[in-house]
Design a protein around this motif. Structure first.
Motif, PDB file in Angstrom:
ATOM      1  N   PHE A 218      22.165  58.621  33.194  1.00 16.47           N
ATOM      2  CA  PHE A 218      21.614  57.437  33.862  1.00 16.47           C
ATOM      3  C   PHE A 218      22.640  56.312  33.806  1.00 16.47           C
ATOM      4  CE2 PHE A 218      18.877  53.519  33.221  1.00 16.47           C
ATOM      5  CZ  PHE A 218      18.614  53.343  34.577  1.00 16.47           C
ATOM      6  N   VAL A 219      22.789  55.605  34.920  1.00 18.53           N
ATOM      7  CA  VAL A 219      23.731  54.485  34.993  1.00 18.53           C
ATOM      8  C   VAL A 219      22.994  53.239  35.480  1.00 18.53           C
ATOM      9  CG1 VAL A 219      25.735  53.584  36.259  1.00 18.53           C
ATOM     10  CG2 VAL A 219      25.820  55.877  35.268  1.00 18.53           C
ATOM     11  N   ASP A 220      23.341  52.119  34.825  1.00 18.64           N
ATOM     12  CA  ASP A 220      22.773  50.798  35.116  1.00 18.64           C
ATOM     13  C   ASP A 220      23.671  50.137  36.166  1.00 18.64           C
ATOM     14  OD1 ASP A 220      21.786  48.210  34.903  1.00 18.64           O
ATOM     15  OD2 ASP A 220      22.510  47.894  32.846  1.00 18.64           O
ATOM     16  N   GLY A 221      23.095  49.807  37.312  1.00 20.72           N
ATOM     17  CA  GLY A 221      23.936  49.224  38.365  1.00 20.72           C
ATOM     18  C   GLY A 221      23.352  47.962  38.965  1.00 20.72           C
ATOM     19  N   ILE A 222      24.204  47.043  39.367  1.00 21.84           N
ATOM     20  CA  ILE A 222      23.754  45.825  40.065  1.00 21.84           C
ATOM     21  C   ILE A 222      24.691  45.588  41.247  1.00 21.84           C
ATOM     22  CG2 ILE A 222      22.786  44.691  38.027  1.00 21.84           C
ATOM     23  CD1 ILE A 222      25.400  42.990  37.933  1.00 21.84           C
ATOM     24  N   ILE A 223      24.163  44.879  42.233  1.00 15.72           N
ATOM     25  CA  ILE A 223      25.003  44.502  43.373  1.00 15.72           C
ATOM     26  C   ILE A 223      25.228  43.006  43.296  1.00 15.72           C
ATOM     27  CG2 ILE A 223      25.167  44.385  45.887  1.00 15.72           C
ATOM     28  CD1 ILE A 223      23.152  46.795  45.892  1.00 15.72           C
ATOM     29  N   ILE A 224      26.502  42.601  43.302  1.00 14.50           N
ATOM     30  CA  ILE A 224      26.826  41.172  43.320  1.00 14.50           C
ATOM     31  C   ILE A 224      27.298  40.817  44.728  1.00 14.50           C
ATOM     32  CG2 ILE A 224      28.320  39.354  42.391  1.00 14.50           C
ATOM     33  CD1 ILE A 224      26.594  40.295  40.194  1.00 14.50           C
ATOM     34  N   GLY A 225      26.706  39.791  45.290  1.00 13.82           N
ATOM     35  CA  GLY A 225      27.062  39.376  46.653  1.00 13.82           C
ATOM     36  C   GLY A 225      26.182  40.062  47.677  1.00 13.82           C
ATOM     37  N   LYS A 226      26.198  39.520  48.896  1.00  6.19           N
ATOM     38  CA  LYS A 226      25.421  40.144  49.968  1.00  6.19           C
ATOM     39  C   LYS A 226      26.044  41.493  50.274  1.00  6.19           C
ATOM     40  CE  LYS A 226      23.731  36.023  52.260  1.00  6.19           C
ATOM     41  NZ  LYS A 226      24.132  34.981  53.193  1.00  6.19           N
ATOM     42  N   ILE A 227      25.203  42.505  50.415  1.00 10.87           N
ATOM     43  CA  ILE A 227      25.708  43.868  50.624  1.00 10.87           C
ATOM     44  C   ILE A 227      26.573  43.945  51.888  1.00 10.87           C
ATOM     45  CG2 ILE A 227      23.641  44.674  51.872  1.00 10.87           C
ATOM     46  CD1 ILE A 227      25.603  46.717  49.266  1.00 10.87           C
ATOM     47  N   SER A 228      26.284  43.066  52.853  1.00  8.17           N
ATOM     48  CA  SER A 228      27.038  43.092  54.115  1.00  8.17           C
ATOM     49  C   SER A 228      28.425  42.465  53.981  1.00  8.17           C
ATOM     50  CB  SER A 228      26.245  42.347  55.185  1.00  8.17           C
ATOM     51  OG  SER A 228      25.948  41.046  54.723  1.00  8.17           O
ATOM     52  N   SER A 229      28.639  41.728  52.878  1.00 11.93           N
ATOM     53  CA  SER A 229      29.928  41.051  52.707  1.00 11.93           C
ATOM     54  C   SER A 229      30.996  42.020  52.185  1.00 11.93           C
ATOM     55  CB  SER A 229      29.739  39.893  51.718  1.00 11.93           C
ATOM     56  OG  SER A 229      30.941  39.598  51.066  1.00 11.93           O
ATOM     57  N   THR A 230      32.231  41.806  52.612  1.00  8.18           N
ATOM     58  CA  THR A 230      33.319  42.675  52.133  1.00  8.18           C
ATOM     59  C   THR A 230      33.573  42.448  50.644  1.00  8.18           C
ATOM     60  OG1 THR A 230      34.884  40.986  52.827  1.00  8.18           O
ATOM     61  CG2 THR A 230      34.535  42.821  54.343  1.00  8.18           C
ATOM     62  N   LYS A 231      33.162  41.278  50.163  1.00  6.37           N
ATOM     63  CA  LYS A 231      33.378  40.966  48.738  1.00  6.37           C
ATOM     64  C   LYS A 231      32.365  41.661  47.822  1.00  6.37           C
ATOM     65  CE  LYS A 231      35.143  36.208  48.957  1.00  6.37           C
ATOM     66  NZ  LYS A 231      34.720  34.807  48.679  1.00  6.37           N
TER      67      LYS A 231
END
Lengths: 267, 267
Positions: A115-128
């Motif tokens: 199991f891996v803990d994941g988060i998304i930083i920034g808008k998913i549509s952004s290249t950043k």
């Protein structure tokens, strides 16, 4: 390598497109989902399986991208069936992340699975936008950097990624509340344009755009942000002893109050 | 054109150097000042007059750059003698700026003279630093843009420049307090480096440098910042009716409490 998505909203759609462009096999299931979700999956070009059980079993990496509310139930029902790496990308609290990890380890999670803990930083549509991961097998997710995604491993401890999300939330929500208080006063006086320019001198060039975007999105998310501040305060409560809690959480408490007052207003 | 400085600290020294490089005549007086100030004036190459009265009378633009505490007394004693444009650059409150304006108009200020409200945004040593001015004759200060300074006129109303400074202070001090609360928790958990990187993804590239600089300077300025929050709260008190004040100033009140708790700690 086969990547499976449980939940096919904007996150799964955007990540799938990148993976498909890099010749990765992507699968999902849309059983019982809305017409809109079904259409999104068809449009993306991923392979659609008839059941979530099949999806879970066939995925080398199984990504849960549904919603914070359903994350735990999804993990218990389908994450447990995964024969590879199961990663939660629902931006859930460290506490809920650990609940998932505990459930899996206590319920005969395949010893070769992880199991891996994941988060998304920034808008998913952004290249950043960046997927930050932690957990023993997080390096296996980092391989996706070779297939069009932007992944950063921060540690091998479950809970660290979701803790980063929570800490970041203290900062960004607090800054939003401060910006609201400041520009509300500036507007009252009729000097908000001049103030944007004056603050931009020492902040980033992007200050005006970013702050206006923060304040605009606050109008539609004030109720959710107010609720999320409860999670922030619970989190700070778990970090500090009671005698230190008042001073060490005073800005976050004020942020919650600010969102509460906005929730009850016409803003 | 002859520019006079009352007070010869870092601000006067830095501005003088730029003006002298642009062939502007600069004068000051160091009567009764410290050895250090006297040396700074000598080093700068400005002309040193024996008295402040002479300085005030001979200046086309008289710049008060002493300290917020002495600003009003300086204006009453020497600003009143000015035959050109008298500008206060002491970063005083809108209330004190208006006190100066009222004193001058009630005490036979030369009808050809005028008073300008000025603030400095950014460190004076930085190339970005900007002098923001307001008041009827602020255009006369804008001429200094042709002589090496960076001046921006925001309005013709006395008090607008100092109000911008006050509003900016709500934002920057609030953000400092939020950053402190956030990174204190991150350090407690051992994730501060990871958090700096994660927040930088969506904030400016400069985020880590700027935030560390904010937190470092807070350690040496916590008492002053605590006192300045009283000015901020007085200001907000003057902007809002009592029934709106609590919600509209909750972040600033928390910022004051944060600085208070730091003032009493070893930080």
């Amino acid at each position: 390598m086969r990547i499976g998505f449980i939940g096919f909203g904007e996150v799964a759609y955007t990540l799938s497109k990148k993976l498909l462009q890099n010749n990765v096999e992507v699968i999902t299931s849309t059983k019982g989902r809305s017409k809109k979700t079904k259409q999104l999956a068809i449009d993306s070009g991923v392979k659609i399986l008839p059941s979530y059980e099949e999806l879970a079993k066939q995925s080398d990496i199984l990504i849960s991208a549904t919603s914070p509310k359903t994350a735990l139930a999804i993990a218990k029902k389908y994450g447990i069936l995964c024969n590879g790496v199961f990663i939660d990308l629902n931006n859930i609290s460290p506490e809920n992340t650990k609940k998932i990890a505990n459930f899996l380890s206590e319920n005969n999670f395949n010893p070769n699975s992880s199991f891996v803990d994941g988060i998304i930083i920034g808008k998913i549509s952004s290249t950043k936008s960046t997927i930050i991961v932690s957990g023993k097998s997080s390096d296996k997710i980092a391989i996706l950097n070779n297939y069009g995604l932007n992944v950063k491993v921060i540690s091998h401890d479950i809970g660290d990624a979701s803790t980063i999300k929570m800490l970041r939330s203290i900062y960004t929500k607090g800054v939003t509340a401060i910006a609201y208080e400041t520009f509300q006063a500036a507007e009252q006086i009729g000097l908000s344009n001049e103030l944007f320019e004056a603050i931009a001198i020492t902040e980033s060039e992007n200050f005006q755009f970013q702050t206006k975007s923060r304040l605009n999105s606050l109008a539609s998310s004030k109720s959710r942000k107010f609720q999320e501040m409860d999670e922030v305060l619970d989190f700070l409560n778990s970090v500090y002893d009671e005698d230190k809690l008042e001073f060490n959480s005073c800005m976050s408490k004020a942020t919650k109050n600010k969102f509460k007052s906005l929730k009850n207003s016409d803003f």
